[in-house]
Motif scaffolding. Structure first.
Motif, PDB file in Angstrom:
ATOM      1  N   GLU A 525      44.614   6.423 -25.670  1.00 12.06           N
ATOM      2  CA  GLU A 525      43.662   7.196 -26.470  1.00 12.06           C
ATOM      3  C   GLU A 525      42.287   6.537 -26.568  1.00 12.06           C
ATOM      4  N   ASN A 526      42.222   5.241 -26.213  1.00 15.87           N
ATOM      5  CA  ASN A 526      40.936   4.537 -26.221  1.00 15.87           C
ATOM      6  C   ASN A 526      40.314   4.442 -24.832  1.00 15.87           C
ATOM      7  N   SER A 527      41.014   4.951 -23.846  1.00 18.47           N
ATOM      8  CA  SER A 527      40.543   4.860 -22.460  1.00 18.47           C
ATOM      9  C   SER A 527      39.940   6.190 -22.026  1.00 18.47           C
ATOM     10  N   GLY A 528      39.157   6.131 -20.970  1.00 21.42           N
ATOM     11  CA  GLY A 528      38.541   7.346 -20.464  1.00 21.42           C
ATOM     12  C   GLY A 528      37.266   7.037 -19.711  1.00 21.42           C
ATOM     13  N   LYS A 529      36.558   8.100 -19.330  1.00 16.46           N
ATOM     14  CA  LYS A 529      35.330   7.959 -18.567  1.00 16.46           C
ATOM     15  C   LYS A 529      34.278   8.887 -19.159  1.00 16.46           C
ATOM     16  N   TRP A 530      33.077   8.347 -19.343  1.00 16.86           N
ATOM     17  CA  TRP A 530      31.997   9.107 -19.956  1.00 16.86           C
ATOM     18  C   TRP A 530      30.712   8.908 -19.145  1.00 16.86           C
ATOM     19  N   ASN A 531      29.838   9.887 -19.195  1.00 14.41           N
ATOM     20  CA  ASN A 531      28.592   9.760 -18.440  1.00 14.41           C
ATOM     21  C   ASN A 531      27.465  10.488 -19.153  1.00 14.41           C
ATOM     22  N   ARG A 532      26.257  10.230 -18.702  1.00 15.33           N
ATOM     23  CA  ARG A 532      25.058  10.901 -19.212  1.00 15.33           C
ATOM     24  C   ARG A 532      23.960  10.769 -18.171  1.00 15.33           C
ATOM     25  N   TYR A 533      22.877  11.484 -18.396  1.00 15.84           N
ATOM     26  CA  TYR A 533      21.723  11.362 -17.515  1.00 15.84           C
ATOM     27  C   TYR A 533      20.454  11.420 -18.347  1.00 15.84           C
ATOM     28  N   ASN A 534      19.369  10.933 -17.777  1.00 13.86           N
ATOM     29  CA  ASN A 534      18.074  11.047 -18.449  1.00 13.86           C
ATOM     30  C   ASN A 534      16.982  11.216 -17.396  1.00 13.86           C
ATOM     31  N   LEU A 535      15.889  11.805 -17.824  1.00 14.77           N
ATOM     32  CA  LEU A 535      14.746  12.054 -16.964  1.00 14.77           C
ATOM     33  C   LEU A 535      13.496  11.596 -17.690  1.00 14.77           C
ATOM     34  N   GLY A 536      12.680  10.787 -17.017  1.00 14.07           N
ATOM     35  CA  GLY A 536      11.475  10.251 -17.632  1.00 14.07           C
ATOM     36  C   GLY A 536      10.239  10.477 -16.793  1.00 14.07           C
ATOM     37  N   PHE A 537       9.068  10.567 -17.475  1.00 14.48           N
ATOM     38  CA  PHE A 537       7.773  10.712 -16.822  1.00 14.48           C
ATOM     39  C   PHE A 537       6.799   9.741 -17.472  1.00 14.48           C
ATOM     40  N   TYR A 538       5.886   9.187 -16.672  1.00 18.76           N
ATOM     41  CA  TYR A 538       4.882   8.287 -17.239  1.00 18.76           C
ATOM     42  C   TYR A 538       3.540   8.498 -16.538  1.00 18.76           C
ATOM     43  N   GLY A 539       2.483   8.097 -17.239  1.00 24.72           N
ATOM     44  CA  GLY A 539       1.138   8.069 -16.671  1.00 24.72           C
ATOM     45  C   GLY A 539       0.450   6.787 -17.102  1.00 24.72           C
ATOM     46  N   ASP A 540      -0.334   6.188 -16.205  1.00 28.86           N
ATOM     47  CA  ASP A 540      -0.956   4.884 -16.450  1.00 28.86           C
ATOM     48  C   ASP A 540      -2.379   4.912 -15.923  1.00 28.86           C
ATOM     49  N   ILE A 541      -3.311   4.382 -16.712  1.00 27.57           N
ATOM     50  CA  ILE A 541      -4.694   4.290 -16.257  1.00 27.57           C
ATOM     51  C   ILE A 541      -5.251   2.926 -16.645  1.00 27.57           C
ATOM     52  N   ALA A 542      -5.922   2.286 -15.693  1.00 31.21           N
ATOM     53  CA  ALA A 542      -6.580   0.996 -15.918  1.00 31.21           C
ATOM     54  C   ALA A 542      -8.070   1.171 -15.651  1.00 31.21           C
TER      55      ALA A 542
END
Length: 883
Positions: A525-542
């Motif tokens: 009952e404590n065992s198993g398999k789990w997953n997730r995903y994420n999506l990210g965006f960034y912008g950078d200016i110097a």
């Protein structure tokens, strides 16, 4: 036809006149010739390598520049004004303020002088010079804000030690390999030791000989890199040399004659076709057990286990350490790594790297002494199983914990440059699995079959497979940058990541009833398999407002499938003056750390030492379980942080430089594994967003090199970390977090750490002397009076290294780590007058000592771990042969 020949002759003559031949010698800062240096005409594929005397000869176009590059040395670009060009390359590492770094910005790379952020750069030579067997331990003696800890008997923790930057725990430092995210370990630390409740990448799995340099960004960088970068970022740059190689033989032993180490490593490279390279590393090592048990107190044992004092004394007379084995476990490791690339065209490059590591660790649980449990004379199954069939012969047993770890990662990517746009697309995979075996143990549950016979007890197996854990991720990156002008550069991109975490079910005997003694298996009952995903965006200016004044801004948004989104930003700036001799820099940023799948889904039973009660079984319930809902435990959400850094860098002269950086990190909704609590589900603990914390301090780095002493050159380096504040700044929410965990989280790492080193090179010899000062650490242990605390006494550990360059190809190195045999040492401190009264009474003082050391089993470090090795002096001899 004659006219055509004449035209061709004139064209060839023109080309020859437009070119010139350049010759020269390349040497290091000590004046020694450097063979194998890559000399390339800038902007072309035209290149040669220096010979054994450091000499080169190349034909190039008029007014072209030459690029000189060599592993472990700073790359130099020189404009050729004549036909003779001699070059001196300086070694990478330390705080070389001219070193170009790629970490900490998503726009164009900059040098440490022009960077707005504090970055340490360590070369391969810096790491190897420590004489430490693994990468994480080498960092311990090179970076003051980096700490790692070894613990005595903590089950799976023996597979990889917790580490941290700025006392923030392993979860808040992001690890990159060639700029790409490395996978986390599948292990979450659940025992009472530094790093409790945390998860980090296994950096000890990375072979040191495969590393060209390490760039450590000591600043929050979630806006640039995403989750986990609250305390900083460690970017491991792999070697790229393709025309040389070396084999290294390593051996070592402690001054006590145990902990023998033997290893061999090969690093080499080759060309692949006309425009490709491949560098590879193979590393095999074996480290034997080093045992440092304490002398066990008979009266304390009799009290804890309700045993007859004379029986305890009789056993301890034969085994003063009660058969306990704690120290450094037996470890075998095999590591493979490749790094390569190929130019597909003048504007496009294919690159790749891959690594696989197998590690096997043998450690031990606490010895189950014969007085540990009272034997039933009518059912002497313990004696039948572990003795000669009589209760009197029973001598106890020591369960063995075996861990098998597999760790892998790989990246495949393309870089393209078109019309000034730099595009980088890549896919990264990585994973870590750990499976466990418990031997010489038993399941002593009183369970019977249909016929009334014992299923376990005398019929119990002695070997169990309690399961394990797995973690893997797939990461896709697209990064784009462009210099819009000589003042403005931009960068933007996206990252997609999918993660999977698995708890592997143990065999039935390992978890049924009481489970395997010492390490119960994972229940279904404590065992198993789990997953997730994420999506990210960034912008950078110097924006280089002027040649001296830089402003850099970054904005990032990420969406997770399981808990929602986060938007963070960062603003940094730098101003330099006095001809770049002084640099002022600072940054302010927000950050986040997503709860790991381990922290969300881990649910298990565990054996732990309870002061005064021996080993007891307790558990962890996860945040998505029915039990958590009944107890009102909320689901986990992301931590949020605010980072402020202000620093000064100076290079008053060619040979002297220093940096000073102040940091202040506030973490809101910090995720912790709380105290065990008595509930309707037993004695359990859980993860929650429990409180806010603040960590502040100062980092100092200084170097002075090339001081001529006799016919040699002397260099000094001083670096330090001072913690001003590291504490909880809010009430505890959704959990119980007492003084024991509070001390473990905030004061169990040195409040200050300094490293003072000296290097002297003369002729064929090189000498190094490093002194590492470990400051005070404070604990509050389970069972100890609230009127007391324990403190580790500040200590200085001295390391000596001697290198002898026997020939141009053969180098011998002797490292004596902890030269003066300094051991961790702690003492009681009174919190008040009542505490002082306890310390003034020898009997009460002895009782307190027994409570926190398990009656003396862990007398050097207590049960919670220690801040440097308890093994004392270690001697290491290595031989390096270049081919």
């Amino acid at each position: 036809m004659k006219k055509l020949s004449l035209i061709l002759f004139l064209l060839c003559s023109f080309v020859m006149l437009a070119q010139k031949e350049v010759t020269g010698v390349v040497k290091d800062s000590g004046g020694n010739p450097l063979p194998g240096v890559n000399v390339t005409e800038k902007g072309t594929k035209n290149g040669v390598s220096t010979d054994m005397d450091g000499k080169y000869k190349i034909r190039i176009n008029e007014d072209s520049a030459l690029i000189f590059s060599y592993v472990g040395y700073t790359t130099v670009t020189k404009t050729t004004l004549g036909t003779v060009l001699n070059v001196t390359l300086s070694e990478e590492g330390g705080q070389n303020l001219q070193e170009v770094v790629v970490t900490g910005t998503r726009t164009a790379p900059r040098s440490n002088t022009t960077s707005a952020l504090p970055i340490d750069v360590l070369s391969s030579k810096d790491l190897v010079s420590t004489g430490q067997a693994t990468f994480d331990k080498a960092l311990q003696y090179k970076i003051p804000s980096f700490n790692t800890v070894q613990t005595p008997v903590n089950d799976a923790t023996s597979l990889l030690d917790p580490y941290e930057i700025r006392n923030m725990g392993p979860s808040r430092t992001l690890i990159l390999i060639n700029g790409k995210r490395k996978n986390l370990s599948s292990l979450v630390y659940v025992q009472t030791s530094p790093g409790r409740g945390e998860t980090g990448a296994d950096i000890s799995a990375i072979p040191t000989d495969a590393i060209e340099r390490v760039e450590i960004l000591r600043d929050g960088a979630s806006a640039q890199y995403g989750s986990d970068a609250i305390a900083g970022v460690m970017n491991i740059i792999l070697k790229k040399n393709n025309n040389s190689g070396a084999v290294t033989l390593r051996s070592g032993i402690t001054s006590e004659g145990d902990g023998e180490m033997l290893g061999v490593s090969i690093n080499s490279g080759t060309t692949v076709g006309e425009k490709g390279f491949l560098n590879y590393t193979l590393d095999f090592s074996k480290v034997n057990l080093a045992n440092r048990p304490g002398k066990v107190d008979a009266a304390g044992e009799a009290g804890d286990f309700g045993a007859n004092l004379s029986d305890v004394q009789a056993f301890l007379a034969k085994h003063p350490d009660a058969g306990n084995i704690n120290g450094s476990p037996e470890t075998t490791a095999a590591k493979f790594l490749v790094n390569g690339g190929k130019d597909l065209s003048d504007n496009t490059q294919l690159y790749y790297n891959a690594a696989y590591v197998y590690k096997k660790v043998n450690s031990f649980a606490n010895y189950r002494t014969p007085y540990w449990r009272t034997l039933d004379p009518s059912n002497p199954y313990l004696a039948d199983f572990f003795g000669d069939g009589t209760a009197a012969s029973y001598q106890g047993y020591v369960p063995t914990f075996i861990g098998d770890l597999n760790d892998y990662n790989g990246t495949l990517g393309f870089k393209n440059q078109t019309n000034g746009w730099n595009t980088d697309g890549s896919i990264t995979v990585g994973g870590n699995s750990q499976v466990y075996t418990v031997t010489n143990s038993q399941n002593r549950s009183d369970l019977k079959d249909a016929a009334g016979n014992n299923i376990y007890k005398e019929n119990s197996p002695i070997t169990f497979k309690p399961g394990g854990t797995k973690f893997n991720h797939i990461v896709g990156n697209i990064d784009v940058s462009k210099n819009l002008s000589d003042k403005v550069s931009i960068g933007f991109g996206s990252e997609f990541r999918t993660e999977s975490f698995e708890v592997i079910e143990g065999d039935r005997a390992s978890w049924e009833g009481l489970g395997a003694d010492s390490f119960a298996g994972n229940r279904p009952e404590n065992s198993g398999k789990w997953n997730r995903y994420n999506l990210g965006f960034y912008g950078d200016i110097a924006f280089d407002i002027t040649e001296d004044f830089l402003v850099n801004g970054t904005l990032r948004h990420e969406e997770y499938s399981d808990f929602g989104g986060a938007t963070v930003w960062k603003l940094s700036t730098r101003y330099k003056f006095l001809d770049d001799k002084i640099t002022l820099r600072g940054s302010v940023s927000t950050g986040f750390r997503a709860p790991t799948l381990h922290q969300i889904y881990t649910q298990k039973a565990q054996y732990s030492f309870v002061a005064g009660q021996g080993i007891q079984l307790s558990g962890i319930i996860n945040n998505v379980s029915p039990q958590a809902r009944i107890l009102g435990v909320p689901s986990l959400k992301a931590e949020n942080s605010t980072n402020i850094t202000i620093g000064l860098g100076a290079k008053p002269s060619k040979n002297f430089n220093f940096t000073v950086d102040y940091y202040n990190i506030k973490v809101e909704d910090r995720i912790v594994l709380g105290d065990r609590q008595d509930t309707q589900f037993g004695n359990v603990a859980w993860f929650s967003n429990s409180f806010d914390s603040r960590t502040s301090g100062l980092d100092v780095v200084a170097n002075y090199n090339n001081l001529e002493i006799g016919s040699g050159k002397l260099g000094f380096n001083l670096s330090g970390n001072i913690t001003f504040q590291n504490e909880r700044i809010s009430d505890v929410r959704n959990n119980s977090f007492g003084p024991i965990l509070d001390a473990l989280t905030f004061t169990s790492r040195p409040d200050t750490k300094w490293i003072l080193g000296a290097n002297y090179e003369i002729g064929k010899f090189g000498f190094s002397l490093n002194n590492t000062y470990f400051g005070k650490t404070t604990f509050k242990q389970d069972g100890m009076s609230n009127d007391l605390r324990t403190e580790f006494i500040p200590k200085i550990v001295t390391d000596l290294g001697i290198n002898f360059n026997a020939t141009e190809k053969l180098t011998l190195a002797l490292n004596v780590n902890n030269l003066l045999n300094v051991l961790p040492e702690w003492e009681f401190k009174a919190e008040n007058a009542a505490g002082q009264a306890i310390l003034n009474d020898p009997a009460q003082r002895k009782t307190q000592f027994n409570l926190i050391t398990f009656n003396g089993r862990y007398s050097q470090m207590t049960y919670d771990g220690y801040h440097f090795s308890q093994l004392g002096t270690m001697l290491n001899l290595s031989l390096n042969y270049k081919f």
